[in-house]
Write a protein that holds these residues in place. Structure first.
Motif, PDB file in Angstrom:
ATOM      1  N   ARG A   1      -0.454   6.719   2.779  1.00 49.41           N
ATOM      2  CA  ARG A   1      -1.998   7.041   2.577  1.00 49.41           C
ATOM      3  C   ARG A   1      -2.385   6.378   1.685  1.00 49.41           C
ATOM      4  NH1 ARG A   1      -4.313  13.236   2.125  1.00 49.41           N
ATOM      5  NH2 ARG A   1      -6.530  12.720   2.487  1.00 49.41           N
ATOM      6  N   SER A   2      -1.654   6.228   0.553  1.00 44.69           N
ATOM      7  CA  SER A   2      -2.145   5.178  -0.600  1.00 44.69           C
ATOM      8  C   SER A   2      -0.769   4.996  -1.430  1.00 44.69           C
ATOM      9  CB  SER A   2      -3.160   5.991  -1.561  1.00 44.69           C
ATOM     10  OG  SER A   2      -2.479   7.072  -2.245  1.00 44.69           O
ATOM     11  N   ASN A  25       0.275   3.820  -5.485  1.00 44.07           N
ATOM     12  CA  ASN A  25      -0.073   3.765  -6.618  1.00 44.07           C
ATOM     13  C   ASN A  25       0.439   2.719  -7.328  1.00 44.07           C
ATOM     14  OD1 ASN A  25      -1.660   6.035  -6.046  1.00 44.07           O
ATOM     15  ND2 ASN A  25      -0.252   7.449  -6.746  1.00 44.07           N
ATOM     16  N   SER A  52      -2.606   0.374  -9.425  1.00 43.30           N
ATOM     17  CA  SER A  52      -3.256   0.215  -8.182  1.00 43.30           C
ATOM     18  C   SER A  52      -4.541  -0.505  -8.335  1.00 43.30           C
ATOM     19  CB  SER A  52      -3.863   1.844  -7.570  1.00 43.30           C
ATOM     20  OG  SER A  52      -4.376   2.530  -8.457  1.00 43.30           O
ATOM     21  N   ASN A 105      -2.788  -5.207  -1.473  1.00 41.09           N
ATOM     22  CA  ASN A 105      -2.953  -3.690  -1.001  1.00 41.09           C
ATOM     23  C   ASN A 105      -3.122  -3.997   0.521  1.00 41.09           C
ATOM     24  OD1 ASN A 105      -2.869  -2.622  -3.754  1.00 41.09           O
ATOM     25  ND2 ASN A 105      -4.910  -2.985  -3.734  1.00 41.09           N
ATOM     26  N   ASN A 156       0.228  -3.787   1.729  1.00 46.12           N
ATOM     27  CA  ASN A 156       1.270  -2.727   1.150  1.00 46.12           C
ATOM     28  C   ASN A 156       2.496  -3.452   0.416  1.00 46.12           C
ATOM     29  OD1 ASN A 156      -0.414  -0.431   1.782  1.00 46.12           O
ATOM     30  ND2 ASN A 156       0.776  -0.125   3.736  1.00 46.12           N
ATOM     31  N   ILE A 207       4.381   6.627  -3.822  1.00 44.82           N
ATOM     32  CA  ILE A 207       3.327   6.310  -2.419  1.00 44.82           C
ATOM     33  C   ILE A 207       3.164   7.912  -1.999  1.00 44.82           C
ATOM     34  CG2 ILE A 207       3.807   5.806  -0.174  1.00 44.82           C
ATOM     35  CD1 ILE A 207       5.565   3.789  -1.027  1.00 44.82           C
ATOM     36  N   GLN A 208       1.714   7.940  -1.826  1.00 43.09           N
ATOM     37  CA  GLN A 208       1.301   9.239  -1.108  1.00 43.09           C
ATOM     38  C   GLN A 208       1.292   9.130   0.486  1.00 43.09           C
ATOM     39  OE1 GLN A 208      -2.983   9.933  -1.834  1.00 43.09           O
ATOM     40  NE2 GLN A 208      -2.617  12.323  -1.419  1.00 43.09           N
TER      41      GLN A 208
END
Length: 119
Positions: A29-30, A32, A53, A73, A76, A99-100
């Protein structure tokens, strides 16, 4: 399932350069902070460089001015450009990232890539 896969290690002569890459894949999802660590034989693992990030960077004193960390980004991916390599840079280099995937943020490690600096 999230994976970090490093590439770019190898054998290089003193004074040479290498560029390491680490790509994150899976349910992301995202991402950091991302970082590179290294571990030489008989020594503890140490942080080499990190990047937030928002691309704020931090370096170990031993690599300042020689190594550069960056990230893409959209892909990834985090990179480590290593210049003016020294024999004491020889180690297994590991990628690390927060990592989310869904709700929680977890910390992940790559499998490591060997960097050997020798003539």
């Amino acid at each position: 399932q999230v994976q970090l896969v490093e590439s770019g290690g190898g054998l290089v002569q003193p004074g040479g350069s290498l560029r390491l890459s680490c790509a994150a894949s899976g349910r992301i999802r995202s991402i950091n902070a991302m970082a590179w660590y290294r571990q030489a034989p008989g020594k503890q693992r140490e942080m080499v460089a990190s990047i937030t990030s928002s691309s704020i960077t931090n370096y170990a004193d031993s690599v300042k001015g020689r190594f550069g960390i960056s990230r893409d980004n959209a892909k990834n991916t985090v990179y480590l450009q290593m210049n003016s390599l020294k024999p004491e840079d020889t180690a297994v280099y590991y990628c690390n990232a927060d990592i989310q995937s869904r709700i929680l943020v977890h910390n992940y490690w790559g499998q490591g890539t060997q960097v050997t600096v020798s003539s």
